[in-house]
Design a protein around this motif. Structure first.
Motif, short mmCIF file in Angstrom:
data_model
loop_
_atom_site.label_atom_id
_atom_site.label_comp_id
_atom_site.label_asym_id
_atom_site.label_seq_id
_atom_site.Cartn_x
_atom_site.Cartn_y
_atom_site.Cartn_z
N TRP A 155 0.82 -1.20 0.00
CA TRP A 155 0.00 0.00 0.00
C TRP A 155 0.86 1.26 0.00
O TRP A 155 2.02 1.24 0.37
CB TRP A 155 -0.95 0.01 1.19
N GLY B 163 -3.67 3.74 -2.30
CA GLY B 163 -4.53 2.59 -2.13
C GLY B 163 -3.78 1.34 -1.73
O GLY B 163 -2.60 1.38 -1.37
N VAL C 42 -6.14 -4.14 -7.21
CA VAL C 42 -5.78 -2.84 -6.65
C VAL C 42 -7.05 -2.14 -6.21
O VAL C 42 -8.04 -2.10 -6.95
CB VAL C 42 -5.01 -2.00 -7.70
N ARG D 32 -8.63 1.43 -4.24
CA ARG D 32 -8.48 2.77 -3.65
C ARG D 32 -8.98 2.71 -2.21
O ARG D 32 -9.81 1.88 -1.85
CB ARG D 32 -9.27 3.79 -4.44
N TRP D 33 -8.50 3.60 -1.37
CA TRP D 33 -8.87 3.58 0.04
C TRP D 33 -10.36 3.79 0.25
O TRP D 33 -10.92 3.27 1.22
CB TRP D 33 -8.06 4.63 0.81
N GLY E 65 -4.59 7.66 3.86
CA GLY E 65 -4.88 7.54 2.43
C GLY E 65 -6.17 8.23 2.04
O GLY E 65 -6.27 8.83 0.96
N GLY F 182 -4.83 10.75 -0.42
CA GLY F 182 -4.45 9.77 -1.42
C GLY F 182 -5.09 9.91 -2.79
O GLY F 182 -4.83 9.11 -3.67
N PRO G 195 -2.47 4.01 -6.67
CA PRO G 195 -2.18 2.86 -5.80
C PRO G 195 -1.08 1.99 -6.42
O PRO G 195 -0.83 2.06 -7.63
CB PRO G 195 -3.49 2.09 -5.75
#
Length: 177
Positions: A65, A69, A80, A82-83, A141, A145, A150
């Motif tokens: 990470w 992400g 993968v 994303r947060w 994140g 982020g 990511p």
């Protein structure tokens, strides 16, 4: 970039044992192989897939990470996230569970043996460390982020791991001759 992986010590030990076995076991059977096939080639053909299996199942990171992400690495694929698609993380003994916002889950097992945590106080102190690190990454994140991609590239294979096949081939050649 941060990551969680299994124990390198345990997996390199397994790699040495498997490559030694790839040298000794085929050496005993090479008496039946035609003379035009060099023994070292058969040992390499045996050892390299075993080493690849150890790389995919043990040495490669499972979770990676950054601010963008989380990457979940499986034996042959990688996803993968994303947060904002992750709800929370849970940790129980040697398992980390990623709970996604849509309710789905992924669970990963790591080298945190329950018995060791009962024997060793320092080992017991590790409990919750992965969850805490991932929860902190989730919090930061989500804050910053959105501009970061990511992790999307798999880590490179360590050359040292595959070089273990060379001594195995030499050992097998010596045992046959």
């Amino acid at each position: 970039m941060h990551e969680i992986r299994r124990s390198a010590l345990i997996n390199y030990f397994a790699a040495v044992v498997l490559t030694a076995g790839a040298a000794v076991v085929p050496a005993a059977e090479l008496v039946r192989v035609p003379g035009w096939v060099p023994p070292w080639t058969l040992i390499l053909v045996t050892a390299l897939p075993l080493l690849e299996m150890i790389w995919r199942s043990g040495l490669r990171p499972r979770l990676m990470w950054n601010d963008g992400g989380l990457a979940v690495v499986r034996s042959f694929t990688m996803s993968v996230h994303r947060w904002d698609s992750i709800a929370r993380f849970d940790e129980e003994f040697n398992r980390v569970r990623v709970v996604f916002a849509d309710g789905s889950e992924e669970e990963w097992e790591f080298d945190h043996a329950w018995l060791w945590s009962k024997i060793s106080k320092s080992y017991a102190a590790r409990e919750g460390r992965n969850r805490d690190a991932l929860t902190e990454a989730l919090r930061t994140g989500r804050e910053r982020g959105e501009l970061v991609r990511p992790p999307s590239r798999l880590p490179r294979r360590p050359a040292a791991l595959y070089l273990l096949a060379v001594p195995a081939a030499v050992l097998g050649q010596v045992l046959v001759v």
